[in-house]
Write a protein that holds these residues in place. Structure first.
Motif, PDB file in Angstrom:
ATOM      1  N   SER A  14       0.837  -1.190   0.000  1.00 15.10           N
ATOM      2  CA  SER A  14       0.000   0.000   0.000  1.00 15.10           C
ATOM      3  C   SER A  14       0.875   1.244   0.000  1.00 15.10           C
ATOM      4  N   GLU A  18       0.813   3.661   2.002  1.00  8.71           N
ATOM      5  CA  GLU A  18       1.242   3.985   3.361  1.00  8.71           C
ATOM      6  C   GLU A  18       2.495   3.205   3.760  1.00  8.71           C
ATOM      7  N   GLU A  19       2.644   2.003   3.206  1.00 11.69           N
ATOM      8  CA  GLU A  19       3.792   1.165   3.554  1.00 11.69           C
ATOM      9  C   GLU A  19       4.994   1.394   2.643  1.00 11.69           C
TER      10      GLU A  19
END
Length: 371
Positions: A113, A115-116
């Protein structure tokens, strides 16, 4: 009478090549094999060129290294609380074909993702992976590309670190965070890694084929498995058929339809699955597909009596924005897929990306002249 025996997709592939030859579209032409990156597969299953046998041996050695590295990196990323999912390439060779020597691969594909992404990029950098192109800076890939193309400084292995499955203005909403959390461990002789859950895996495979072959999907006068903007398109369709063969008993079709609608890929999935029936019309692994055939608005009617069109020239590059994206956008206007706002956004994005590409290439060329 019992259920008909399921014909293995690799055997169907051999039938497919023979069928193309019968229709006079190059299946008996030796160029058909390299055009679709099928030399390793042919080297194991067909008698022919010695070069095919060599290609199989080379692919096997490379595939073993790649599967082992993916297994190692998967453990590392998971130990730091990340949720990677790996697809295609050598991992498909190990898990779908049963032999990583028959499935050629240029790089490893891992999805995380957005965010990661920073944490994953930092961990891979610690392991020696860096952007391999000096023509484009990091911000360029982040803004215009769907992945960071990384290369190991010492062993040369390539990884595409994906944080999206399609561009935002495409209207597709593939939730990589959810896909990562639902992922499952897949094990093979050479290691283990996380791959998407069966329903997610099928949808991602269909979405990938639709993105790479979208110009041809909407034209029923051509066979999209033999065309596309890059060589080896037939291999992606064989991947999907093998995926269905392996996972068909575990697939929840109502769940697939629900997720396809939520992700905005229902039309594409229905078309791709309809097309893949042509590769295996009698295969029981497709019996669970009960959706009616999807006929898109303004679709191109067949003008060749159902014959397969010859392969089109490839136009693939590793630029941040492929030229095919422009062609796909123009083609999509005729399908009525985009609103006025989306169309304006696409024009603005293409113009901005073209300007940024010219700027980066000009800067790179200037540095070469100065040095």
């Amino acid at each position: 009478m019992g259920e008909p025996a399921m014909k293995h997709p690799l055997i169907l592939w051999l039938d497919r090549v023979a069928g193309v030859a019968d229709r006079g579209n190059g299946g008996d032409d030796p160029a058909f094999i390299p055009a679709h990156r099928l030399e390793p597969l042919a080297g194991k299953y067909l008698e022919g060129s010695e070069a095919w046998t060599v290609a199989y041996s080379q692919t096997l050695l490379k595939g073993m290294r790649m599967v082992g590295e993916a297994s190692r990196l998967d453990r590392l990323l998971c130990e730091h609380g990340l949720h990677p999912v790996w697809t295609r390439g050598a991992l498909y060779g190990a898990s779908l074909y049963g032999d990583c020597g028959v499935r050629p691969a240029t790089d490893l594909d891992v999805y995380l993702s957005g965010e990661e992404l920073p944490a994953a990029e930092a961990l891979l950098a610690e392991q020696g992976y860096r952007l391999f192109s000096h023509r484009y800076p990091r911000w360029y890939y982040r803004r215009y590309h769907l992945q960071f193309p990384l290369r190991h400084a010492e062993n040369g292995l390539l990884i595409d670190l994906h944080w999206a499955a399609d561009h935002p203005l495409s209207g597709k909403r593939l939730p990589l965070a959810d896909i990562g959390c639902r992922s499952r461990v897949r094990s093979a002789d050479l290691g283990s890694w996380h791959e998407p859950a069966p329903e997610d895996h099928l949808l991602l495979a269909c979405a990938h084929i639709a993105k790479e072959s979208s110009i041809w999907l909407w034209d029923d006068s051509v066979d999209p498995s033999l065309t596309g903007d890059a060589p080896g398109r037939f291999l992606s369709w064989l991947d999907l058929l093998l995926l269905l063969y392996r996972d068909h008993a575990d697939l929840d079709w109502p769940q697939i339809e629900e997720r396809a609608m939520a992700w905005g890929v229902l039309k594409e999935v229905r078309i791709v699955l309809g097309r893949v029936r042509a590769l295996a019309p009698q295969s029981p692994c497709l019996s669970g597909i009960a959706w009616p055939a999807f006929v898109p608005p303004f679709h191109v009617a067949s003008t060749s009596g159902g014959g397969i069109a010859p392969e089109q020239p490839g136009h693939h590059s590793r630029l941040g924005v492929r030229t095919s994206r422009v062609r796909e956008w123009i083609h999509s206007l005729g399908r009525g897929d985009h609103s006025l706002i989306q169309t304006a956004g696409q024009i603005a994005r293409i113009t901005e990306a073209a300007a940024a590409t010219a700027l980066c290439l000009g800067y790179h060329q200037a540095r070469r002249v100065i040095s």
